[in-house]
Design a protein around this motif. Structure first.
Motif, PDB file in Angstrom:
ATOM      1  N   GLN A 178      81.457  55.868  32.114  1.00 47.53           N
ATOM      2  CA  GLN A 178      80.280  55.140  31.623  1.00 47.53           C
ATOM      3  C   GLN A 178      80.555  53.631  31.618  1.00 47.53           C
ATOM      4  N   TYR A 179      81.716  53.285  31.099  1.00 45.72           N
ATOM      5  CA  TYR A 179      82.142  51.882  31.039  1.00 45.72           C
ATOM      6  C   TYR A 179      82.174  51.283  32.453  1.00 45.72           C
TER       7      TYR A 179
ATOM      8  N   ASN B 281      78.537  50.884  34.163  1.00 51.89           N
ATOM      9  CA  ASN B 281      77.805  49.719  33.666  1.00 51.89           C
ATOM     10  C   ASN B 281      78.305  48.434  34.308  1.00 51.89           C
TER      11      ASN B 281
ATOM     12  N   ASP C  55      71.427  58.443  21.465  1.00 50.45           N
ATOM     13  CA  ASP C  55      72.541  57.733  22.118  1.00 50.45           C
ATOM     14  C   ASP C  55      72.765  58.229  23.549  1.00 50.45           C
ATOM     15  N   LYS C  56      72.006  59.216  23.964  1.00 47.05           N
ATOM     16  CA  LYS C  56      72.203  59.725  25.319  1.00 47.05           C
ATOM     17  C   LYS C  56      71.292  59.053  26.341  1.00 47.05           C
TER      18      LYS C  56
ATOM     19  N   PHE D 143      70.899  56.081  27.357  1.00 46.13           N
ATOM     20  CA  PHE D 143      71.480  55.066  28.235  1.00 46.13           C
ATOM     21  C   PHE D 143      72.725  55.569  28.955  1.00 46.13           C
ATOM     22  N   ARG D 144      72.883  56.886  28.993  1.00 45.20           N
ATOM     23  CA  ARG D 144      74.064  57.454  29.645  1.00 45.20           C
ATOM     24  C   ARG D 144      73.775  57.846  31.091  1.00 45.20           C
ATOM     25  N   TYR D 145      74.697  57.532  31.978  1.00 45.54           N
ATOM     26  CA  TYR D 145      74.584  58.021  33.351  1.00 45.54           C
ATOM     27  C   TYR D 145      74.997  59.479  33.322  1.00 45.54           C
TER      28      TYR D 145
ATOM     29  N   TYR E  23      69.048  57.890  35.895  1.00 46.64           N
ATOM     30  CA  TYR E  23      69.730  56.614  35.979  1.00 46.64           C
ATOM     31  C   TYR E  23      68.804  55.453  35.655  1.00 46.64           C
TER      32      TYR E  23
ATOM     33  N   PRO F  79      69.589  53.395  31.987  1.00 48.22           N
ATOM     34  CA  PRO F  79      70.800  52.566  31.956  1.00 48.22           C
ATOM     35  C   PRO F  79      70.756  51.420  32.969  1.00 48.22           C
TER      36      PRO F  79
ATOM     37  N   ARG G 239      68.423  48.651  31.764  1.00 44.87           N
ATOM     38  CA  ARG G 239      69.044  47.814  30.736  1.00 44.87           C
ATOM     39  C   ARG G 239      69.981  46.782  31.366  1.00 44.87           C
ATOM     40  N   LEU G 240      70.646  47.159  32.453  1.00 50.85           N
ATOM     41  CA  LEU G 240      71.503  46.186  33.141  1.00 50.85           C
ATOM     42  C   LEU G 240      70.682  45.049  33.739  1.00 50.85           C
TER      43      LEU G 240
END
Ligand code: W6P
Length: 387
Positions: free
Chosen positions: A137-138, A141, A288-289, A291-293, A320, A323, A326-327
């Motif tokens: 995930q890190y 992003n 919290d999920k 924004f998860r890929y 996708y 997330p 948001r980027l």
């Protein structure tokens, strides 16, 4: 000179982040030669730092064919750009360089789908550990943000100084120095509405309000990348519409669909877009999920047979879209937040910088702190489990 050597060379430099102000000025006053001299170093720096970072991913992931493919594209492109390092900036060389940029853009077109495929290959080939999941995930992003920035720099060169023409004569390359936010928002809404009607036969309407807090009589505009804003809004509207329609159906409600309300407010510092739906919200356990890929709902690469399938296009789920949106919002120092009331509805907030020289590129840097993130193998929570 080996590729590894070239990667190490460029990756030792941090990227040079630009502001929207500088990008606009450069599009107006710069020339192809200055652009060439800047990009032949800056693009390799950004590519190489992501190649280095890719090397810190879980080894089993790095062995996946699709991940290797993407890595190969980065290597080829870095090599292509590196070949210009000592060339004199003649007209002919600059023309070759511009063509190289177009080639690179084409080569990297399907990076997101291909990496998503790699992530699925990884999860299909064995259990994904919790720390691996958080490292991925890190990485994604950082990697996708870097990709957004690299593509913008390339677009600015080919559209300001090459043959490609901007979408509109008033645009400066990929950037609109006077992006009328309301227009882009309405455009995104209408296109999402069209998809929604195609799929559900109904769609909520739009209730839009704008407040220009600093210049009450003026339309709201900022220097921005219209396609980025469009992408963000379209994604949010698709989600809001899907929630609104499905929630109304689940409630067996025969009332008119509640509208999606949008407030656009421009103040001294922030331009805020607030999107509110009454689609039943999402429980905190799922919040919290979003924004998860995800490897399960990731877009499968489109094959020939897939692209020929007809029928209604479903409104995107939590794949996708969010997330990555948001980027886009964060790229020029903005942000996106989503807050929900379970059983009622959802509020999404998009924040953009209202002032050109505060809108600076937000970029990952590949340093010790990043490496430490990848090497902290044993993720242990220091709180009790909620479930
Ligand atoms: C929802 C879930 C969601 C995500 C993003 C934007 C709006 C909404 N509405 O129910």
């Amino acid at each position: 000179q080996s590729l590894a050597h070239i990667v190490d060379h460029y990756a030792q430099y941090p990227p040079t982040g630009l502001t929207m102000k500088r990008i606009v000025e450069f599009a107006r006053e710069g020339d192809a030669q200055q652009s060439f001299l800047f990009l032949r170093n800056e693009l390799p720096v950004r590519l190489a730092s992501m190649m280095k970072e890719m090397g810190h991913l879980p080894p089993r992931l790095l062995k996946m064919p699709s991940v290797k493919t993407v890595n190969g594209w980065y290597g080829t492109s870095l090599f292509d750009l590196h070949s210009f390092r000592h060339l004199k900036p003649t007209g002919e060389i600059i023309k070759k360089f511009t063509e190289t940029l177009q080639n690179i853009r084409r080569r990297h077109k399907s990076v997101v789908e291909t990496l998503a495929q790699g992530y699925m290959e990884f999860s299909d080939s064995g259990k994904v550990k919790e720390y691996e999941e958080s490292q991925i995930q890190y990485f994604l992003n950082r990697f996708y943000l870097s990709r957004i920035s690299i593509r913008l720099l390339m677009y600015q060169h080919t559209m300001c100084f090459g043959e490609e023409v901007p979408e509109h004569p008033s645009h400066l390359g990929f950037v609109d120095p006077n992006c009328f936010v309301e227009d882009t928002v309405k455009d995104a809404f209408e296109n999402a509405q069209f998809l929604c009607e195609g799929y559900y036969l109904v769609a909520p309407s739009l209730r839009l309000r704008t407040i220009n807090a600093t210049n009450p009589d003026e339309l709201i505009s900022i220097a921005y990348v219209p396609s980025h804003l469009y992408h963000v809004m379209f994604e949010l509207f698709k989600n809001a519409m899907r929630a609104t329609v499905e929630y109304a159906e689940s409630q067996k409600s025969s009332n008119k669909l509640p509208p999606i309300t949008v407030n656009i407010v421009k103040a001294k510092e922030d331009l805020t877009i607030h999107i509110s739906d009454r689609g039943g919200g999402i429980p905190r356990s799922k919040a919290d999920k979003i924004f998860r890929y995800m490897y399960s709902t990731a877009p499968r690469p489109v094959s020939l047979t897939d692209s020929q399938h007809s029928g209604p296009i479903p409104l995107a789920g939590f794949g996708y879209g969010l997330p990555i949106s948001r980027l886009y919002a964060r790229y020029f120092n903005g942000d996106m937040q989503i807050h929900s009331i379970d059983g009622y509805g959802t509020d999404a907030y998009v924040y953009l910088q209202a002032v050109e020289d505060q809108a600076s590129e937000w970029l990952p840097i590949c340093n010790q702190a990043a490496y430490e993130y990848y090497s902290s193998r044993k993720y242990q929570s220091d709180w009790t489990k909620k479930k």
